[in-house]
Write an enzyme that holds these catalytic residues in place. Sequence first.
Site, PDB file in Angstrom:
ATOM      1  N   CYS A  89       5.507  46.050  20.090  1.00  0.00           N
ATOM      2  CA  CYS A  89       3.905  45.073  20.380  1.00  0.00           C
ATOM      3  C   CYS A  89       3.553  43.663  21.151  1.00  0.00           C
ATOM      4  O   CYS A  89       3.375  43.008  20.765  1.00  0.00           O
ATOM      5  CB  CYS A  89       5.068  44.405  18.395  1.00  0.00           C
ATOM      6  SG  CYS A  89       6.194  43.411  18.437  1.00  0.00           S
TER       7      CYS A  89
ATOM      8  N   CYS B 177       6.484  44.169  14.104  1.00  0.00           N
ATOM      9  CA  CYS B 177       6.316  45.861  13.866  1.00  0.00           C
ATOM     10  C   CYS B 177       7.522  46.636  13.084  1.00  0.00           C
ATOM     11  O   CYS B 177       7.194  47.297  13.418  1.00  0.00           O
ATOM     12  CB  CYS B 177       5.913  46.028  15.388  1.00  0.00           C
ATOM     13  SG  CYS B 177       7.334  46.118  16.264  1.00  0.00           S
TER      14      CYS B 177
ATOM     15  N   CYS C  20       9.482  43.142  22.730  1.00  0.00           N
ATOM     16  CA  CYS C  20       9.756  43.999  22.257  1.00  0.00           C
ATOM     17  C   CYS C  20       8.402  45.227  22.508  1.00  0.00           C
ATOM     18  O   CYS C  20       7.380  44.931  22.954  1.00  0.00           O
ATOM     19  CB  CYS C  20       9.260  43.843  21.027  1.00  0.00           C
ATOM     20  SG  CYS C  20       8.554  45.362  19.297  1.00  0.00           S
TER      21      CYS C  20
ATOM     22  N   CYS D  45      12.579  44.675  14.322  1.00  0.00           N
ATOM     23  CA  CYS D  45      11.613  43.714  15.742  1.00  0.00           C
ATOM     24  C   CYS D  45      10.921  43.274  14.113  1.00  0.00           C
ATOM     25  O   CYS D  45      10.408  44.147  13.306  1.00  0.00           O
ATOM     26  CB  CYS D  45      10.932  44.526  16.193  1.00  0.00           C
ATOM     27  SG  CYS D  45       9.203  43.037  16.649  1.00  0.00           S
TER      28      CYS D  45
ATOM     29  N   CYS E 243      21.066  37.997  24.137  1.00  0.00           N
ATOM     30  CA  CYS E 243      20.507  37.009  24.136  1.00  0.00           C
ATOM     31  C   CYS E 243      19.228  36.755  23.289  1.00  0.00           C
ATOM     32  O   CYS E 243      17.747  36.701  23.017  1.00  0.00           O
ATOM     33  CB  CYS E 243      20.961  35.866  24.423  1.00  0.00           C
ATOM     34  SG  CYS E 243      21.607  34.417  23.384  1.00  0.00           S
TER      35      CYS E 243
END
Length: 135
Positions: free
Chosen positions: A104, A55, A101, A52, A124
């Site tokens: 976060c 984070c 995510c 991510c 995607c």
Amino acid sequence: MTPEPTEKLVLSDEEWRARLTPEAYAVLRGHGTERAFTGCFVGTHEPGTYVCAGCANPLFRSGEKFESGTGWPSFTRPVAEGAVRERVDRSHGMIRTEVLCARCDGHLGHVFPDGPPPTGQRYCMNSAALRHVPE
């Protein structure tokens, strides 16, 4: 690289704006979508893990990445159960499954049931929501 159990990362809007590029902020915090074929990870195949951009939570392995022809980096599955979470997205007059995510709650993209075997899934993702960590 398997994600370690981590606590939720909760930041103020001001902290997110300071931490992210404008494009990453628009995608991760504003639930935006980059234009097709413009993201930096569309055609990349270097070994490693995609994390991510907000984070650094590990999300996808490069070995699960495939060319979907859609213009966004696509993966068959997350790096581990619990790395991402999904929710119904009814925006833009459609019903889709949004991928976030798990650490976060940043918007990553959407998952569709038209991917290749063995999962049949196409995660995607937006390049702006990801960072590549080489092996």
